[in-house]
Design a protein around this motif. Structure first.
Motif, PDB file in Angstrom:
ATOM      1  N   SER A 147      57.681  34.243  52.352  1.00 43.99           N
ATOM      2  CA  SER A 147      57.083  33.984  51.047  1.00 43.99           C
ATOM      3  C   SER A 147      58.080  33.196  50.222  1.00 43.99           C
ATOM      4  N   GLY A 148      57.638  32.077  49.665  1.00 43.97           N
ATOM      5  CA  GLY A 148      58.571  31.218  48.957  1.00 43.97           C
ATOM      6  C   GLY A 148      59.519  30.561  49.940  1.00 43.97           C
ATOM      7  N   PRO A 149      60.736  30.208  49.517  1.00 36.74           N
ATOM      8  CA  PRO A 149      61.655  29.504  50.413  1.00 36.74           C
ATOM      9  C   PRO A 149      62.085  30.318  51.630  1.00 36.74           C
ATOM     10  N   ASP A 150      62.417  31.615  51.423  1.00 37.66           N
ATOM     11  CA  ASP A 150      62.978  32.359  52.557  1.00 37.66           C
ATOM     12  C   ASP A 150      62.824  33.877  52.444  1.00 37.66           C
ATOM     13  N   THR A 151      61.881  34.365  51.643  1.00 37.75           N
ATOM     14  CA  THR A 151      61.701  35.814  51.505  1.00 37.75           C
ATOM     15  C   THR A 151      60.848  36.344  52.645  1.00 37.75           C
ATOM     16  N   ARG A 152      61.433  37.211  53.471  1.00 36.97           N
ATOM     17  CA  ARG A 152      60.704  37.756  54.614  1.00 36.97           C
ATOM     18  C   ARG A 152      59.562  38.656  54.133  1.00 36.97           C
ATOM     19  N   ILE A 153      58.460  38.617  54.832  1.00 34.06           N
ATOM     20  CA  ILE A 153      57.285  39.405  54.487  1.00 34.06           C
ATOM     21  C   ILE A 153      57.245  40.642  55.389  1.00 34.06           C
ATOM     22  N   PRO A 154      57.024  41.836  54.848  1.00 36.26           N
ATOM     23  CA  PRO A 154      56.922  43.035  55.699  1.00 36.26           C
ATOM     24  C   PRO A 154      55.833  42.857  56.754  1.00 36.26           C
ATOM     25  N   ALA A 155      56.128  43.271  57.972  1.00 31.67           N
ATOM     26  CA  ALA A 155      55.199  43.069  59.081  1.00 31.67           C
ATOM     27  C   ALA A 155      53.835  43.690  58.812  1.00 31.67           C
ATOM     28  N   LYS A 156      53.799  44.840  58.135  1.00 31.99           N
ATOM     29  CA  LYS A 156      52.528  45.516  57.894  1.00 31.99           C
ATOM     30  C   LYS A 156      51.632  44.743  56.937  1.00 31.99           C
ATOM     31  N   GLU A 157      52.199  43.792  56.186  1.00 34.79           N
ATOM     32  CA  GLU A 157      51.424  43.004  55.231  1.00 34.79           C
ATOM     33  C   GLU A 157      50.963  41.669  55.800  1.00 34.79           C
ATOM     34  N   LEU A 158      51.268  41.427  57.070  1.00 34.58           N
ATOM     35  CA  LEU A 158      51.074  40.098  57.629  1.00 34.58           C
ATOM     36  C   LEU A 158      50.276  40.146  58.922  1.00 34.58           C
ATOM     37  N   LYS A 159      49.354  39.200  59.080  1.00 39.25           N
ATOM     38  CA  LYS A 159      48.645  39.075  60.346  1.00 39.25           C
ATOM     39  C   LYS A 159      48.241  37.621  60.549  1.00 39.25           C
ATOM     40  N   PHE A 160      47.936  37.288  61.806  1.00 34.73           N
ATOM     41  CA  PHE A 160      47.585  35.922  62.171  1.00 34.73           C
ATOM     42  C   PHE A 160      46.326  35.915  63.034  1.00 34.73           C
ATOM     43  N   ASP A 161      45.533  34.870  62.892  1.00 33.20           N
ATOM     44  CA  ASP A 161      44.409  34.602  63.788  1.00 33.20           C
ATOM     45  C   ASP A 161      44.657  33.249  64.444  1.00 33.20           C
ATOM     46  N   VAL A 162      44.384  33.173  65.740  1.00 31.33           N
ATOM     47  CA  VAL A 162      44.592  31.936  66.499  1.00 31.33           C
ATOM     48  C   VAL A 162      43.232  31.360  66.861  1.00 31.33           C
ATOM     49  N   TYR A 163      43.012  30.100  66.478  1.00 34.28           N
ATOM     50  CA  TYR A 163      41.750  29.408  66.743  1.00 34.28           C
ATOM     51  C   TYR A 163      41.998  28.148  67.566  1.00 34.28           C
ATOM     52  N   SER A 164      40.943  27.660  68.201  1.00 28.72           N
ATOM     53  CA  SER A 164      41.027  26.365  68.865  1.00 28.72           C
ATOM     54  C   SER A 164      41.211  25.288  67.806  1.00 28.72           C
ATOM     55  N   SER A 165      41.804  24.183  68.180  1.00 23.21           N
ATOM     56  CA  SER A 165      42.076  23.125  67.203  1.00 23.21           C
ATOM     57  C   SER A 165      40.834  22.321  66.862  1.00 23.21           C
ATOM     58  N   GLU A 166      39.866  22.277  67.784  1.00 26.75           N
ATOM     59  CA  GLU A 166      38.655  21.490  67.560  1.00 26.75           C
ATOM     60  C   GLU A 166      37.484  22.382  67.171  1.00 26.75           C
ATOM     61  N   ALA A 167      36.639  21.846  66.291  1.00 25.02           N
ATOM     62  CA  ALA A 167      35.469  22.601  65.837  1.00 25.02           C
ATOM     63  C   ALA A 167      34.380  22.586  66.913  1.00 25.02           C
TER      64      ALA A 167
ATOM     65  N   GLY B 153      48.674  23.088  74.431  1.00 27.16           N
ATOM     66  CA  GLY B 153      47.699  22.440  73.562  1.00 27.16           C
ATOM     67  C   GLY B 153      47.990  22.756  72.107  1.00 27.16           C
ATOM     68  N   THR B 154      47.130  22.279  71.237  1.00 24.30           N
ATOM     69  CA  THR B 154      47.282  22.505  69.803  1.00 24.30           C
ATOM     70  C   THR B 154      46.297  23.578  69.346  1.00 24.30           C
ATOM     71  N   TYR B 155      46.781  24.504  68.539  1.00 26.54           N
ATOM     72  CA  TYR B 155      45.961  25.611  68.048  1.00 26.54           C
ATOM     73  C   TYR B 155      46.015  25.660  66.516  1.00 26.54           C
ATOM     74  N   HIS B 156      44.928  26.133  65.943  1.00 32.52           N
ATOM     75  CA  HIS B 156      44.840  26.269  64.487  1.00 32.52           C
ATOM     76  C   HIS B 156      45.179  27.716  64.136  1.00 32.52           C
ATOM     77  N   ILE B 157      46.244  27.912  63.371  1.00 31.12           N
ATOM     78  CA  ILE B 157      46.732  29.247  63.042  1.00 31.12           C
ATOM     79  C   ILE B 157      46.407  29.568  61.585  1.00 31.12           C
ATOM     80  N   VAL B 158      45.829  30.743  61.367  1.00 26.96           N
ATOM     81  CA  VAL B 158      45.534  31.220  60.014  1.00 26.96           C
ATOM     82  C   VAL B 158      46.389  32.462  59.764  1.00 26.96           C
ATOM     83  N   SER B 159      47.197  32.409  58.701  1.00 28.63           N
ATOM     84  CA  SER B 159      48.065  33.527  58.362  1.00 28.63           C
ATOM     85  C   SER B 159      47.580  34.169  57.073  1.00 28.63           C
ATOM     86  N   GLU B 160      47.417  35.502  57.104  1.00 28.31           N
ATOM     87  CA  GLU B 160      47.011  36.257  55.924  1.00 28.31           C
ATOM     88  C   GLU B 160      48.143  37.190  55.501  1.00 28.31           C
TER      89      GLU B 160
END
Length: 315
Positions: free
Chosen positions: A157-177, A201-208
C-alpha cells in the motif's frame, strides 16, 4: 540459484507491478514456495489395455517411461506432476476413460500395445499428447514439454507499506476476453506468497485489499521455466472510525456507520463501535448514527497511511 532483477515498471494506470524473474532448472525454483495447484490426486494403477480397459498380464504389456520438462532444454522434473493415461475410445458418458494415473516426477506405466492419450499437469499448467505403444521394437522415453512457469503474488500500500496477508487476495484471469466480453477465470482467491503454476503467457491479475473498494489490476507475463514474483501497488489505507465524546476518548457503542464517496454514493456500512475498513485513496464523508442523532465528518484517505477518523459528539 541466480536471479534476474527487472526494474519496476508501470503496468497500467491503476497498478504498478515490481517483477523478479528466476530461471528454473527442473522444478528447483519452485521448491521454496507454498504451492497452490488445484491438482486432483488419483490412485496409481499399472497395467492396462486401451481396448479392454482392464488389468492385463505383464507379459503382454510394454513399459512406457514418461518425463516432463518446463522448457525444451530444461531438466526432467522430479516432483509436483500429475500423470493421467486415457483410452482414446469414449465411454458411455462420452468421456475418455481414465486408465492409469501417477503423482510425483517421472512415471513408468505398463501399457498394452495400442493408442492412448497422456496428460501431465503441473498445477494449472498442463500438456496432452497422443501416445502409440507398438507391439514390437524399441519404446523410447516419452518427453513432454509443459512450456510452463510460476507466479507469486503480493502487494503493498503506497510506496512500500506491506499489507497483512489476511486483508489481501488475488484472482487470476485469462488476458483475452471471451465471446461474452468477460475474461475467463483461471484461479480465484489466491493468497499472497503462494506459488501458482501456469502455462507460459500473459494473465490479467485482480488484487483486492480489504472488502470495500481497494482494487487494482495488472497484466503480468509468465515465462516458461521462470518464477515471476509480482508485487502490486495499492493506493489505499486502513481507516478506523470512532464516535467519541472527547478527542482520543473511548469509542461509543451502539453506533451505526455509513461511509460516502465524494460522489455521494455509499461505499461501506457497519454497525460497530470501532469499525475498521480499507478504502481507496480519495475524499470521503463518515456518517455516524447514535441514539437517533446523526454526526458526520469529511476526511481524506492517503495511500499507505493508516489512521483513525474521530467524530466528536459535539460536531
Amino acid at each position: 540459484m541466480s536471479c534476474l532483477m527487472h526494474a519496476a515498471r508501470s503496468v497500467s494506470v491503476v497498478a504498478t507491478v515490481f517483477l523478479a524473474l528466476t530461471p528454473a532448472h527442473g522444478e528447483d525454483a519452485f521448491k521454496a514456495f507454498k504451492q497452490l495447484d488445484g491438482s486432483v490426486k488419483m490412485p496409481k494403477l499399472n497395467a492396462f489395455s486401451a481396448n479392454m480397459g482392464g488389468t492385463i498380464p505383464p507379459s503382454t504389456s510394454r513399459n512406457v517411461s514418461l518425463e516432463a520438462r518446463l522448457t525444451n532444454d530444461g531438466e526432467a522434473m522430479q516432483q509436483g506432476l500429475s500423470w493421467r493415461v486415457f483410452s482414446p475410445i469414449p465411454g458411455p458418458d462420452g468421456k475418455l476413460p481414465l486408465l492409469a494415473s501417477a503423482e510425483g516426477g517421472s512415471a513408468d506405466f505398463q501399457l498394452a500395445p495400442g493408442d492412448y492419450f497422456v496428460n501431465v499437469s503441473f498445477g494449472r499448467a498442463g500438456a496432452t499428447k497422443k501416445l502409440t505403444v507398438p507391439r514390437d521394437g524399441e519404446m523410447e522415453k516419452q518427453v513432454m514439454v509443459l512450456d510452463a512457469g510460476g507466479i507469486i503474488l503480493n502487494a503493498v500500500s503506497g510506496p512500500d507499506t506491506r499489507i497483512p496477508a489476511k486483508e489481501l487476495k488475488f484472482d487470476v484471469y485469462s488476458s483475452e476476453a471471451l465471446a461474452d466480453g468477460e475474461r475467463g477465470l483461471v484461479l480465484a482467491d489466491v493468497p499472497p506468497n503462494a506459488i501458482v503454476r501456469l502455462n507460459a503467457g500473459t494473465y490479467h491479475i485482480v488484487s483486492e485489499y480489504g472488502s470495500v473498494n481497494a482494487v487494482v489490476r495488472a497484466d503480468i507475463k509468465v515465462e516458461a521455466g521462470k518464477l515471476t514474483e509480482a508485487v502490486m501497488q495499492h493506493h489505499a489505507s486502513q481507516i478506523n472510525l470512532k464516535l467519541v465524546s472527547e478527542p482520543g476518548g473511548e469509542a461509543i457503542a451502539d453506533t451505526a456507520w455509513s461511509v460516502l464517496a465524494g460522489s455521494g454514493d455509499i461505499v461501506a456500512e457497519s454497525v460497530s463501535a470501532f469499525p475498521v475498513m480499507v478504502l481507496a485513496e480519495g475524499e470521503y464523508t463518515a456518517v455516524a448514527r447514535n441514539k437517533d442523532k446523526i454526526y458526520q465528518k469529511d476526511f481524506a484517505v492517503d495511500a499507505g497511511r493508516n489512521e483513525d477518523v474521530e467524530i466528536l459528539l459535539t460536531q
